[in-house]
Scaffold this motif. Sequence first.
Motif, PDB file in Angstrom:
ATOM      1  N   PRO A 151    -100.378  47.826  43.839  1.00 41.71           N
ATOM      2  CA  PRO A 151    -100.795  48.745  42.556  1.00 41.71           C
ATOM      3  C   PRO A 151     -99.558  49.280  42.172  1.00 41.71           C
ATOM      4  N   TRP A 272    -104.076  41.193  39.039  1.00 44.78           N
ATOM      5  CA  TRP A 272    -104.932  42.542  38.943  1.00 44.78           C
ATOM      6  C   TRP A 272    -106.358  42.537  39.416  1.00 44.78           C
ATOM      7  N   LEU A 277    -108.331  46.379  40.504  1.00 43.15           N
ATOM      8  CA  LEU A 277    -108.076  47.376  39.903  1.00 43.15           C
ATOM      9  C   LEU A 277    -109.081  47.422  38.445  1.00 43.15           C
TER      10      LEU A 277
END
Length: 341
Positions: A151, A272, A277
């Motif tokens: 992240p 992602w 996320l």
Amino acid sequence: MPATLSTTPTAFVTDLVSRFALSEEDFDRAYAEHDAYAELLDNVTRLGVAASAGDADAQFAQQYLLAKIYGLHTQLGAEPTAEASTVLHAVTRQLERDTARDEDAWIDESIYASIPDDPERFVPWLKNMTREHRVFKHPYYHSFLRERATPEDFRSFVLQESSVDARFDDLLAMMQVGSDGETKMEIAKNFWDEMGNGDPAMVHTTLFGRIIAHFGITDDELKESLSTEALLGGNLPVLICRYRNLFGEAVGHLAVAEWLAPDRFSQVLHGWERLGLPADGITYHRLHIGIDAHHASAWFAHVVKPMAAEPQTRRAMVRGALWRLNSSCRYLDRILAQNPA
């Protein structure tokens, strides 16, 4: 007294940028004496020489200064600025000439001789040139972001990408000035897509802002944390979109940028989702996978191909495409080098 390069490139540029809050009249008055004006331009010229010679500090200072100047021309403010200063215009043109010269130095001149004379063959040739470039399917996207990025890595990626993606609609608005017919219509279609087809919530700058908000990236970070390569990546499209005599370069630049985007953003989406996320943070990239594929196809058909009728324009489009490919490659190589396997 103004700082000079006898201190450091950063000190010189920081001092000069601090004067941008002056009105254009006050900025010009500060350099009204011939010696002061000549010294300023000499320092900017010397900055360009040092940057061209590979001085990393000078390269950063050069692109940081150009980005700050472009900010005066592309961002609204409540107070007077030095935007219209004649002195600052001379500084800007020197920075732009130096930047263009250095970007041209990355191009193997022999490639221009291989541009096909037949306009019908130009688009396939341009695509093939792009496929053979190192930046095509760059490992930063296909290996790092897709499979290994954390992240925090994605936060850094978004921060650097903000130099271009956050204001792409403004580039299109500048680019269409003076165009007409099929070309102007194609730019207008691209622009309207960037504007969410009239839905304020789907304006692409708004969607990109959601990603920035998700990572808690501050305005100060956006202004002060970009690498030299990211600054250059933001400066080059502004340079070629604001000058009408560089319209061919802008067309070539945008053509390869749009053509590469869907594959790149697919890797971003995969990474992602791998990290779990928030889904609303990836809407911008998810939309562009389909939209940019359509944009690229239409751009090649309705803008690049018709403009390929003129040899000089073909060369300009290749130049703009290579500016994008080469600068993007250096940008991605640097990030990848900072994130070894």
